[in-house]
Scaffold this motif. Structure first.
Motif, PDB file in Angstrom:
ATOM      1  N   ALA A   1      34.272  99.805  -1.690  1.00 52.59           N
ATOM      2  CA  ALA A   1      33.269 100.196  -2.691  1.00 52.59           C
ATOM      3  C   ALA A   1      33.980 100.770  -3.903  1.00 52.59           C
ATOM      4  CB  ALA A   1      32.317 101.235  -2.106  1.00 52.59           C
ATOM      5  N   SER A   2      33.476 100.419  -5.087  1.00 59.35           N
ATOM      6  CA  SER A   2      34.142 100.943  -6.279  1.00 59.35           C
ATOM      7  C   SER A   2      33.315 102.012  -6.970  1.00 59.35           C
ATOM      8  CB  SER A   2      34.496  99.797  -7.235  1.00 59.35           C
ATOM      9  OG  SER A   2      33.422  98.901  -7.331  1.00 59.35           O
ATOM     10  N   ASP A   3      32.052 102.192  -6.570  1.00 58.37           N
ATOM     11  CA  ASP A   3      31.367 103.387  -7.069  1.00 58.37           C
ATOM     12  C   ASP A   3      30.617 104.076  -5.940  1.00 58.37           C
ATOM     13  OD1 ASP A   3      28.380 102.869  -7.142  1.00 58.37           O
ATOM     14  OD2 ASP A   3      29.122 101.131  -8.283  1.00 58.37           O
ATOM     15  N   ILE A   4      30.275 105.313  -6.187  1.00 55.63           N
ATOM     16  CA  ILE A   4      29.828 106.186  -5.111  1.00 55.63           C
ATOM     17  C   ILE A   4      28.450 105.801  -4.548  1.00 55.63           C
ATOM     18  CG2 ILE A   4      28.803 107.983  -6.588  1.00 55.63           C
ATOM     19  CD1 ILE A   4      31.154 108.835  -3.730  1.00 55.63           C
ATOM     20  N   ASP A   5      27.602 105.207  -5.393  1.00 51.89           N
ATOM     21  CA  ASP A   5      26.298 104.758  -4.886  1.00 51.89           C
ATOM     22  C   ASP A   5      26.477 103.644  -3.862  1.00 51.89           C
ATOM     23  OD1 ASP A   5      25.010 106.548  -6.493  1.00 51.89           O
ATOM     24  OD2 ASP A   5      24.704 105.108  -8.130  1.00 51.89           O
ATOM     25  N   GLU A   6      27.426 102.790  -4.162  1.00 50.50           N
ATOM     26  CA  GLU A   6      27.705 101.670  -3.278  1.00 50.50           C
ATOM     27  C   GLU A   6      28.169 102.175  -1.904  1.00 50.50           C
ATOM     28  OE1 GLU A   6      30.606  99.068  -5.025  1.00 50.50           O
ATOM     29  OE2 GLU A   6      30.197  97.492  -3.544  1.00 50.50           O
ATOM     30  N   VAL A   7      28.929 103.279  -1.910  1.00 47.63           N
ATOM     31  CA  VAL A   7      29.423 103.843  -0.642  1.00 47.63           C
ATOM     32  C   VAL A   7      28.257 104.090   0.294  1.00 47.63           C
ATOM     33  CG1 VAL A   7      30.540 105.841   0.441  1.00 47.63           C
ATOM     34  CG2 VAL A   7      31.437 104.943  -1.720  1.00 47.63           C
ATOM     35  N   LYS A   8      27.261 104.779  -0.236  1.00 51.55           N
ATOM     36  CA  LYS A   8      26.112 105.151   0.575  1.00 51.55           C
ATOM     37  C   LYS A   8      25.369 103.922   1.094  1.00 51.55           C
ATOM     38  CE  LYS A   8      22.731 108.684   0.734  1.00 51.55           C
ATOM     39  NZ  LYS A   8      21.939 109.750   0.143  1.00 51.55           N
ATOM     40  N   GLU A   9      25.138 102.984   0.182  1.00 50.15           N
ATOM     41  CA  GLU A   9      24.430 101.738   0.560  1.00 50.15           C
ATOM     42  C   GLU A   9      25.158 101.002   1.677  1.00 50.15           C
ATOM     43  OE1 GLU A   9      23.952  99.214  -2.915  1.00 50.15           O
ATOM     44  OE2 GLU A   9      23.050 100.980  -3.943  1.00 50.15           O
ATOM     45  N   LEU A  10      26.462 100.859   1.494  1.00 47.46           N
ATOM     46  CA  LEU A  10      27.247 100.097   2.478  1.00 47.46           C
ATOM     47  C   LEU A  10      27.260 100.788   3.845  1.00 47.46           C
ATOM     48  CD1 LEU A  10      30.219  98.879   0.259  1.00 47.46           C
ATOM     49  CD2 LEU A  10      28.620  97.414   1.534  1.00 47.46           C
ATOM     50  N   ILE A  11      27.370 102.108   3.823  1.00 42.78           N
ATOM     51  CA  ILE A  11      27.360 102.814   5.109  1.00 42.78           C
ATOM     52  C   ILE A  11      25.997 102.679   5.774  1.00 42.78           C
ATOM     53  CG2 ILE A  11      27.512 105.090   6.239  1.00 42.78           C
ATOM     54  CD1 ILE A  11      29.747 105.795   4.291  1.00 42.78           C
ATOM     55  N   GLU A  12      24.963 102.798   4.960  1.00 43.49           N
ATOM     56  CA  GLU A  12      23.617 102.659   5.539  1.00 43.49           C
ATOM     57  C   GLU A  12      23.371 101.254   6.086  1.00 43.49           C
ATOM     58  OE1 GLU A  12      21.166 104.525   2.550  1.00 43.49           O
ATOM     59  OE2 GLU A  12      21.910 106.458   3.283  1.00 43.49           O
ATOM     60  N   ALA A  13      24.093 100.278   5.540  1.00 41.59           N
ATOM     61  CA  ALA A  13      23.977  98.901   6.057  1.00 41.59           C
ATOM     62  C   ALA A  13      24.889  98.697   7.279  1.00 41.59           C
ATOM     63  CB  ALA A  13      24.320  97.910   4.956  1.00 41.59           C
ATOM     64  N   GLY A  14      25.504  99.763   7.771  1.00 41.18           N
ATOM     65  CA  GLY A  14      26.269  99.636   9.020  1.00 41.18           C
ATOM     66  C   GLY A  14      27.754  99.418   8.846  1.00 41.18           C
ATOM     67  N   ASN A  15      28.309  99.815   7.705  1.00 35.53           N
ATOM     68  CA  ASN A  15      29.728  99.602   7.462  1.00 35.53           C
ATOM     69  C   ASN A  15      30.516 100.911   7.384  1.00 35.53           C
ATOM     70  OD1 ASN A  15      29.736  96.597   6.812  1.00 35.53           O
ATOM     71  ND2 ASN A  15      28.155  97.371   5.429  1.00 35.53           N
ATOM     72  N   VAL A  16      31.820 100.744   7.487  1.00 33.05           N
ATOM     73  CA  VAL A  16      32.752 101.803   7.125  1.00 33.05           C
ATOM     74  C   VAL A  16      33.237 101.427   5.739  1.00 33.05           C
ATOM     75  CG1 VAL A  16      35.031 102.774   7.634  1.00 33.05           C
ATOM     76  CG2 VAL A  16      33.423 102.271   9.487  1.00 33.05           C
ATOM     77  N   VAL A  17      33.400 102.415   4.864  1.00 31.77           N
ATOM     78  CA  VAL A  17      33.676 102.067   3.477  1.00 31.77           C
ATOM     79  C   VAL A  17      35.034 102.597   3.025  1.00 31.77           C
ATOM     80  CG1 VAL A  17      32.851 102.310   1.109  1.00 31.77           C
ATOM     81  CG2 VAL A  17      31.228 101.935   2.965  1.00 31.77           C
ATOM     82  N   ALA A  18      35.755 101.723   2.342  1.00 31.47           N
ATOM     83  CA  ALA A  18      37.058 102.092   1.786  1.00 31.47           C
ATOM     84  C   ALA A  18      36.888 102.389   0.302  1.00 31.47           C
ATOM     85  CB  ALA A  18      38.046 100.947   1.982  1.00 31.47           C
ATOM     86  N   VAL A  19      37.500 103.480  -0.160  1.00 32.55           N
ATOM     87  CA  VAL A  19      37.440 103.817  -1.596  1.00 32.55           C
ATOM     88  C   VAL A  19      38.822 104.278  -2.054  1.00 32.55           C
ATOM     89  CG1 VAL A  19      35.018 104.578  -1.459  1.00 32.55           C
ATOM     90  CG2 VAL A  19      36.849 106.269  -1.200  1.00 32.55           C
TER      91      VAL A  19
END
Lengths: 469, 469
Positions: free
Chosen positions: A400-418
Motif C-alpha cells: 500500500a502506498s497510502d494510509i487509507d489503502e492500508v486499512k482497506e487492504l487489511i479489512e479485505a483480509g490482507n497483510v499490508v506492506a508499507v
C-alpha cells in the motif's frame, strides 16, 4: 482455505477430538487423545531440531516474587498477567510465588551459579514446559490461552556479542526448518521497539497468515544483549583473566504452531494434517462382506506391518460401521492417505488410495512397489499442502502506498506492506490511524529512494501492518 | 549397597549432574541435562507400557476450589498441602484455583461429560504432568518434593465392579513390569484403612527398600469404587437402558521411580544405571597418542555407528583429558559398558570392555561378533543388578514375633513382617508402640493358626512394618 475461519476452528477442535474447552476454567482446555498425538509429534519434531546442539533441562514452575521483580523492564511487561500463588494449605506464604509467564527469571539466577569460565560457554539449554498468562482478552484454544501447555523455550549464553548474533541466526534457521517441515508459510520481521520482548535488545518474530487474513505470532527469538546478565550477575572469567558479562538469547514456540498447522491446511471437510505430525499417516479401510472377510482383514494386517517397517504410522479402521462413515471420519481427522481394500480388490491385487488433499482415487498394485508408491503419494501431498499454503500467503501480502489503502487492504483480509522511515512516532501513527498493528521490519530498503508512508522522510524499511490474533 | 545412603544420595545428584537443589524455592529442584535424560528414558518406558491400552491426554494444572472441595473425604486428605492461586495480575480472582495435588477433581468432571453409554466404557486415559504439594516436612530431591515434575497417572472408568477389580490387577502387572525392567525389587501391600488414598475403597502400594532400610513408596493403585462417580455424577446408560454409576480406578507413579533406581543400584563409585534408562549404554574411551590418533578415532566412530544400528545409545568421550579421569567420570555417571580402544588394541584387533557392575576388564575381539558380545555384557549386567538388589531386598525383610523385636529389627535397617488380626485398633497400636508405620497387608494367612502380634485374636494377615520415607 476455509471460509469463516473462526467458527470452523472452534468446531474442528471439538469434532476432530483435539481439545475440549468445557473445562471449568476459561482459557484452559483439555488435550483430547487425537489432539494429544498431534501435539506429541509436533513436540518430537521440535525436540529433534533442538537436540542437535542444545541440552534439555527442566526448571520449576514457580518463581519467587523477588526474582521475577529483579529485572524492571521485564516485570513491567508481565505484571498484569502473572498468576500468583499466595497460600500453601491454610498458611499464607512468606513470599508470593508466580506461575512462570516465561522462564527468564527462573533460569537466569541458576545460570549465574553455573557459568564461571569461558569454557562453560556457550551454554545452550532448552525446556518444554507449561506457562501461564492471566489473559483478560477473549480466549481461544491453542491461540490465546491461559495455560500454554507446551512452551518450548531455548536459553543460550555466550562470551561475545557476535556469538549471540550468530545464535539468533541459528534460532531463525531452526524455526524455518520446523515451519517448512509443516508447510507453514511465515513472515519474519524484526518487531518494532514498542513491541519487543520486555528486556530484549531486539525481537525477531515469525507470523503466519491465517485464513481470515489475521496474523498469528508462531515463534519469537530475542537477542537479550546483557540486560539479564547485569540483573542476575551472570559473568565469566575470559581467557584474558577478566570477568565479563555474558550475552544472551532466548527463543520460544508455543501451542500456536499446532494452531497454524491446523488452520492453514484445513478445508471444509476437516483437517489436512502435514504427515510429520499426523497421528496416522495411512488409514486402511477394509471393505468387508461376509465372504472373504478373513482374507481382507489378514491382508490389511500384512500391509500395516509392511508400512510400519518402512517407518510409517498406520491404523486399520475395522469398526463395524458403514465404510462411508469411516471415510468421513478420516477426512475430518486429516489422515494423509486412506487405503481402501475389499474382496474384489484383493482378487485383482489392487487397492484404492486417496490423498487427503486432492480426494482423488488412485488405483495401486498390491504387488508392485506399494510402499514406495504410497510414500510418493505422502510426499506429493506434503508438497502440495505447502505449495497451496505458500500461494495463499503470497497472495495476501499487498503493498500500500497510502494510509487509507492500508486499512482497506487489511479489512479485505490482507497483510499490508508499507514504506517506513523507522521512526517510532511514524510507526505508532500508522497503528493509531488504522487501528492495526505494525508487525515489524520485513525488509531493509538500502539505497532505494522511497518515502515513508507517514512522514516526508526517506523510507528505510518495508514494514508489515496486520490485524493480529 | 552404599553406606550412609542419605549423604550419598545428596552428593550423587549433584556430582552426576542429575538435579540442582539451589533453586530459590525449597523442595523444587532443576533437572540438569544428565538427569533429564534419565528422566526421559524412564518416562518413555512407562509410556510404552501405558500406550498399549490407555490413551494419553492432558488436563489443565489449575483446579477450581468448588471442584476440589466436592469430594469431602478427598479434599480432607489434601487441604493442608494444596498451593492456592488467588490473584491474576493485580486482580483478586473470583474463585481460588488449586495447583493440582493429584488430578481426580480436574479429570472427573469431564468424565461426567464424556461418558454417556456403555459403549464409552471402559475409558482408559493417562497423563504425565507436574503436580504440587506444600510439604511441611524436610524435603529431599526426587523423594519428597513440592513439585513432582513427572506424575504419571492413569484414570479408568468401568461398567462393573468386576471390571474395575480386573483393572487394578492390570495396573499391578504393568507396574511390576516397569519395576522389573529397572531391577527394582518391591513389596506390594494393601495399605491399611487409615492410610489409603482419600476417597478410595482400597489402595495397593509398591514400596522399595532403600539402602538405609527405609521404605520408599514408588507406586500406588487405587480402587475408587463409586465414590467419585457419585460426587461428580459419572453415569452411563447400560445395555438394559438403566442409568448406572461407573466404577473407577486410578494409579500413579512419580519421580520416585528414578530415586529408587538410583538409590538401590548405586555404589560407592557412583551410579550403576539400569541399561533401559541410562542416557548412554556404551561409552567409548579412545586412548590417544600422537601416533595413530586418527585411526583410533575413526575406528571409534565406526564402532559407534555399528552399535547404534543395533539400537544402542553410545557416546565417544574424546575430551582432551587423561583417560583415568574419563573412567572416573563414567563410573560416577553409571554407563553400563565402557569400551577402551588404543592404537595397540587396534593393531591387535581388540578392545577392553568394562562392565559398570563388576569393574572387571574383559578383552573383546573387534572382528568377532563384537555387537553381540557387548549386548550380552549389557544383559548380564542388567540381570546382575537386579539379582543383587533382590538379594538385599530379601535379606532385609525379617519376621518378628513380638513387638520389641519389631523395633529392634527396624532400627537395624530392616522391614519387619508380623502377624496381624487386621483390626485397626491393633494396627494403630503397632504404630504407636514402635513409632513406625504399618505399610499394609503383605500376605493373607488363611487357615493358618497364628496369633496377632498385639491381641489374642487369630491373625488373618502378615503385615509389614517399616520406617518410611
Amino acid at each position: 482455505m476455509v471460509e469463516n475461519f473462526s467458527e470452523w476452528f472452534h468446531d474442528i477442535l471439538e469434532e476432530a477430538n483435539i481439545t475440549d474447552s468445557r473445562y471449568p476454567i476459561k482459557g484452559m482446555a483439555v488435550w483430547m487423545p487425537y489432539g494429544f498425538q498431534i501435539r506429541k509429534y509436533t513436540t518430537n519434531l521440535i525436540k529433534e531440531v533442538y537436540d542437535r546442539d542444545h541440552e534439555e533441562v527442566l526448571f520449576p514452575l514457580l518463581v519467587p516474587e523477588t526474582e521475577l521483580a529483579k529485572e524492571g523492564l521485564h516485570v513491567k511487561g508481565f505484571e498484569d498477567e502473572v498468576y500468583w500463588v499466595t497460600h500453601g494449605g491454610k498458611t499464607q506464604l512468606n513470599e508470593k510465588l508466580a506461575l512462570r509467564p516465561t522462564s527468564e527469571t527462573s533460569i537466569y539466577p541458576m545460570y549465574s551459579l553455573w557459568i564461571r569460565s569461558h569454557i562453560d560457554l556457550p551454554l545452550k539449554y532448552y525446556q518444554i514446559v507449561n506457562t501461564f498468562r492471566y489473559e483478560t482478552k477473549h480466549t481461544r484454544p491453542l491461540i490465546r490461552v491461559r495455560e500454554i501447555t507446551t512452551f518450548k523455550e531455548a536459553h543460550t549464553a555466550h562470551a561475545s556479542k557476535e556469538e549471540a548474533d550468530i545464535q539468533v541466526q541459528e534460532h531463525i534457521e531452526n524455526y524455518k526448518e520446523i515451519f517448512d517441515t509443516l508447510g507453514i508459510p511465515y513472515t519474519l520481521t524484526k518487531r518494532p521497539e514498542w513491541d519487543k520482548f520486555p528486556g530484549a535488545d531486539y525481537t525477531m518474530a515469525f507470523d503466519a497468515i491465517m485464513p481470515d487474513g489475521k496474523t498469528l505470532q508462531i515463534g519469537t527469538i530475542h537477542n537479550l544483549g546483557q540486560t539479564f546478565a547485569k540483573t542476575f550477575d551472570i559473568t565469566f572469567e575470559d581467557k584474558d583473566g577478566e570477568h565479563k558479562l555474558v550475552y544472551q538469547t532466548c527463543a520460544g514456540l508455543s501451542d500456536r504452531v499446532i494452531a497454524s498447522a491446523i488452520g492453514i491446511h484445513g478445508d471444509e471437510k476437516g483437517l489436512r494434517l502435514p504427515p510429520e505430525i499426523s497421528p496416522k499417516q495411512i488409514t486402511i479401510i477394509p471393505i468387508l462382506f461376509k465372504k472373504g472377510k478373513e482374507e481382507v482383514l489378514a491382508k490389511c494386517e500384512e500391509l500395516k506391518k509392511e508400512f510400519e517397517s518402512a517407518g510409517l504410522r498406520v491404523n486399520i479402521d475395522d469398526r463395524d460401521i458403514r465404510p462411508g462413515k469411516k471415510f468421513y471420519d478420516w477426512e475430518l481427522k486429516g489422515t494423509p492417505i486412506k487405503l481402501e481394500l475389499g474382496p474384489r480388490d484383493l482378487e485383482n491385487n489392487k487397492t484404492i488410495a486417496m490423498r487427503r488433499d486432492k480426494l482423488e482415487k488412485i488405483e495401486l498394485d498390491l504387488n508392485e512397489n506399494l510402499v514406495g508408491n504410497v510414500i510418493s503419494l505422502i510426499d506429493e501431498l506434503n508438497e502440495n499442502l505447502a505449495e497451496s499454503a505458500k500461494e495463499f500467503h503470497k497472495d495476501h501480502i499487498k503493498f500500500a502506498s497510502d494510509i487509507d489503502e492500508v486499512k482497506e487492504l487489511i479489512e479485505a483480509g490482507n497483510v499490508v506492506a508499507v514504506n517506513w522511515c523507522g521512526d517510532t512516532a511514524c510507526g505508532q501513527k500508522i497503528e493509531e490511524i488504522t487501528g492495526y498493528s505494525v508487525l515489524g521490519i520485513y525488509e531493509e530498503l538500502e539505497g532505494k529512494s522511497k518515502k515513508c508512508i507517514i512522514s516526508d522522510e526517506d523510507a528505510k524499511y518495508v514494514a508489515l501492518i496486520a490485524k493480529t490474533y
